[in-house]
Design a protein around this motif. Structure first.
Motif, short mmCIF file in Angstrom:
data_model
loop_
_atom_site.label_atom_id
_atom_site.label_comp_id
_atom_site.label_asym_id
_atom_site.label_seq_id
_atom_site.Cartn_x
_atom_site.Cartn_y
_atom_site.Cartn_z
N PRO A 79 -65.44 -58.09 -34.80
CA PRO A 79 -65.38 -57.09 -35.87
C PRO A 79 -66.02 -55.78 -35.43
O PRO A 79 -67.05 -55.76 -34.76
N VAL A 80 -65.39 -54.68 -35.80
CA VAL A 80 -65.95 -53.35 -35.49
C VAL A 80 -66.23 -52.57 -36.77
O VAL A 80 -66.99 -51.60 -36.74
N ALA A 81 -65.62 -52.95 -37.88
CA ALA A 81 -65.85 -52.30 -39.16
C ALA A 81 -65.36 -53.23 -40.25
O ALA A 81 -64.66 -54.22 -39.99
N SER A 82 -65.76 -52.94 -41.47
CA SER A 82 -65.34 -53.75 -42.61
C SER A 82 -64.98 -52.84 -43.76
O SER A 82 -65.58 -51.77 -43.94
N LEU A 83 -64.01 -53.28 -44.53
CA LEU A 83 -63.57 -52.56 -45.72
C LEU A 83 -63.48 -53.56 -46.85
O LEU A 83 -62.45 -54.21 -47.07
N GLY A 84 -64.57 -53.73 -47.58
CA GLY A 84 -64.63 -54.76 -48.60
C GLY A 84 -64.56 -56.13 -47.96
O GLY A 84 -65.28 -56.43 -47.01
N PRO A 85 -63.64 -56.97 -48.44
CA PRO A 85 -63.51 -58.31 -47.84
C PRO A 85 -62.73 -58.30 -46.53
O PRO A 85 -62.65 -59.33 -45.86
N LEU A 86 -62.16 -57.18 -46.14
CA LEU A 86 -61.36 -57.09 -44.93
C LEU A 86 -62.21 -56.62 -43.75
O LEU A 86 -63.11 -55.80 -43.91
N THR A 87 -61.87 -57.15 -42.58
CA THR A 87 -62.61 -56.81 -41.36
C THR A 87 -61.66 -56.26 -40.31
O THR A 87 -60.59 -56.83 -40.08
N VAL A 88 -62.05 -55.16 -39.71
CA VAL A 88 -61.27 -54.54 -38.64
C VAL A 88 -61.72 -55.14 -37.32
O VAL A 88 -62.91 -55.10 -36.99
#
Length: 240
Positions: A79-88
């Motif tokens: 993971p490099v970033a997160s947007l709520g429950p989603l992970t980039v």
């Protein structure tokens, strides 16, 4: 070598070169190599005297945006970033960038080699490469009558608006568009029947007569080989 000499002029060589280059580029798996292929295709496009076909890349924007929106969130990895429950994930970003570079490079190669060929010349090249005659006829007819049927649809649409038609989200609009599609199909069928009768009156027997194409010049063969060899070299570097 001048820019025009950097590309083969024979339609058969252009087809084979485009197919070979795109096939090799599609097998690249590394981002650096894919970006190198994109840079090479862009440089070759810019070197040509005619206007580059950048507009065709614009049509890819929706697909590429979809890649960059979906893959980073759906491909598992670090993971490099997160947007709520989603992970980039880093792997998703890498895969999206690699695919975007390969697709863009392939479209530039196809535009460069095949974009300026008329359907008739492209059909003759396909026939010379022993593509089945039925497929050649379908390709040439589709390329030709797509424009004619499009013009017919535009004229019918203009006639509808001249009679005060305004599209809305109601049953009348759906019924009117249904009539438009039906009339377009009827007129396309009538045109196809008239064209078939005219072709038979001219002695058409199922095969389109074509003159034997001359042998490609050595310079054109060398230009085609150079493009394919460059794509093969990038693939070899990628596999090291």
């Amino acid at each position: 070598m001048t820019p025009s000499m950097m590309l083969p002029q024979d339609p058969r060589l252009r087809l084979l070169t485009a197919f070979g280059a795109v096939l090799l580029v599609s097998q690249i798996g590394g981002l650096v190599t894919a970006l190198s292929a994109l840079a090479a295709a862009a440089a070759l496009t810019l070197a040509q005297p005619q206007r580059p076909g950048w507009r065709r890349l614009v049509h890819l924007e929706g697909f590429l945006i979809l890649l960059f929106v979906s893959l980073p969130f759906t491909v598992p990895g670090a993971p490099v970033a997160s947007l709520g429950p989603l992970t980039v994930s880093a792997e998703g970003l890498l895969l999206a960038a690699t695919l975007g570079a390969k697709v863009s490079a392939s479209v530039l190669v196809l535009t460069l080699l095949l974009g300026g060929l008329e359907p008739a010349r492209l059909g003759a090249a396909l026939a010379a490469l022993r593509v089945p005659e039925t497929l050649v006829r379908l390709f040439v007819a589709t390329a030709r009558y797509r424009v004619l049927i499009g013009d017919e649809a535009r004229r019918l649409g203009e006639a509808m608006h001249a009679r005060g038609f305004t599209p809305r989200t109601d049953r009348h609009t759906l019924r009117t568009y249904g009539w438009l599609i039906g009339m377009l199909l009827v007129r396309a069928l009538e045109r196809a029947e008239r064209v078939e009768e005219a072709m038979r009156c001219r002695g058409y027997t199922g095969r389109i007569p074509r003159l034997a194409a001359p042998r490609p010049a050595a310079r054109e063969i060398a230009a085609a080989g150079l493009i394919v060899a460059s794509a093969a070299a990038l693939l070899m570097v990628d596999r090291l």
